[in-house]
Design an enzyme around this catalytic site. Sequence first.
Site, PDB file in Angstrom:
ATOM      1  N   SER A  58      41.188  46.984  52.176  1.00  0.00           N
ATOM      2  CA  SER A  58      40.038  47.738  52.661  1.00  0.00           C
ATOM      3  C   SER A  58      40.552  48.877  53.530  1.00  0.00           C
ATOM      4  CB  SER A  58      39.077  46.842  53.457  1.00  0.00           C
ATOM      5  OG  SER A  58      39.744  46.242  54.554  1.00  0.00           O
ATOM      6  N   LEU A  67      32.135  33.696  61.322  1.00  0.00           N
ATOM      7  CA  LEU A  67      32.033  33.689  59.864  1.00  0.00           C
ATOM      8  C   LEU A  67      32.564  35.003  59.328  1.00  0.00           C
ATOM      9  CD1 LEU A  67      31.001  32.555  57.144  1.00  0.00           C
ATOM     10  CD2 LEU A  67      28.781  33.631  57.670  1.00  0.00           C
ATOM     11  N   CYS A  88      39.637  57.423  43.436  1.00  0.00           N
ATOM     12  CA  CYS A  88      39.016  56.945  44.681  1.00  0.00           C
ATOM     13  C   CYS A  88      39.536  57.725  45.887  1.00  0.00           C
ATOM     14  CB  CYS A  88      39.276  55.456  44.860  1.00  0.00           C
ATOM     15  SG  CYS A  88      38.327  54.417  43.716  1.00  0.00           S
ATOM     16  N   SER A 145      36.705  34.452  45.153  1.00  0.00           N
ATOM     17  CA  SER A 145      37.923  34.600  44.364  1.00  0.00           C
ATOM     18  C   SER A 145      38.813  33.373  44.551  1.00  0.00           C
ATOM     19  CB  SER A 145      38.691  35.852  44.796  1.00  0.00           C
ATOM     20  OG  SER A 145      40.006  35.840  44.287  1.00  0.00           O
ATOM     21  N   GLY A 203      42.658  36.492  53.613  1.00  0.00           N
ATOM     22  CA  GLY A 203      42.680  35.758  54.875  1.00  0.00           C
ATOM     23  C   GLY A 203      43.221  36.497  56.076  1.00  0.00           C
TER      24      GLY A 203
END
Length: 416
Positions: free
Chosen positions: A141, A176, A363, A203, A183
């Site tokens: 990200s 959360l 992108c 996933s 991870g």
Amino acid sequence: MDRLLRYFLQQFIRRGTMNFTTASGVKFGCGDGTGEPVNVRFLTADAERRVLLNPELALGEVYMEGSFLVENGSIADALAILMDQPDIMPRWTRLQWWLRYLVRHVRQFNPRSRSKDNVARHYDLDGRLYSLFLDADKQYSCAYFETPDATLDDAQLAKKRHLAAKLLIRRGDRVLDIGSGWGGLGLYLAGMTGASVTGVTLSTEQLQVSNARAAEKNLTRSAKFFLEDYRDVSGPFDRIVSVGMFEHVGVDFYETYFKRCAELLSDDGVMLLHSIGRSEGPDATNPWIAKYIFPGGYIPALSEVLPAIERSGLLVCDIEILRLHYAETIKAWRERFMARREEAVRLYDERFARMWEFYLASCELAFRKQNLMNIQIQLARRQGVVPMTRDYIGREEARLRGLERGQRPRLQIAGE
């Protein structure tokens, strides 16, 4: 065909310099003659027809197939010209855009089963592929470049630190992480703040890696990851964070998403949403991206997100716009990928490598030349939970930076 191709391309390309060679050998130029020229060639008449009929879909396809070549420079150089024109899309494709816009709700309809299938299409690829270009922590990200000379690893660490600071996490808080990836963010929050983190992903590949990494870091008691849809999670939680997942929710599920987050968030809780966004109004997903990269995906405009938040009962505490940070992130990914491109070919094939090259280049240029950005929206259930000024963010980042210096291990390439 040559005359049609020349006419339409010259109508569209009015900046820069792009020289074309057609399948029949005819040469012509487009643009105003400025900048470094880029020379491209069509190898088949079929490729020419497809690009004229549906350029937003077909250009990526003919590049993947090898029937459209960039003869000097790279596909990124070609796209830098094509995506920097006065018109965002060729005028003759506007009817196609309206048709895609009218059916976008169908394309973005993402109930549980379809969401899982869409995630598997992209995130359950061979994990070695992502190790070719991501940072050591496998952050997939937008990074946060605090300085122009920051490395990708430094910028991704700064992103996690920035998110943690805005979340105002206290030791023992239940956190959360919706769309927890491999991870990295959840493990950072557990390790740096003493929080109890629950990460959910759709996933299976990411789930296995996340839990293995938690075991390696001795964080299995404070960071747990599950294969679960956000709609099925049980709460409550003191903090909720979601990074790079909202783009897969779909317009028709925005209200469901925020209402569920409101139900899961404790009365004095804080939520932080990090997502790609549009700086203009609602749109339709690029057809090539929807078909080959992110099925069911959509990048929202703030005008689509904020009404859903208002109806959920959550309060907007802060909105930050990250400009060009994702362009720099994807540039680093693209350069790393190209340096190890042959490994991608061995993992899959030449067509796949071309597809990934086109994906990363297009992108990057969409963020650099067009109307995309990243948004961070801080939310709460009531007033007074978040400080009145933003000074606390810098103070908390400084505190976390000090903790990192005491814990930072030797960085490795992801997958080592």
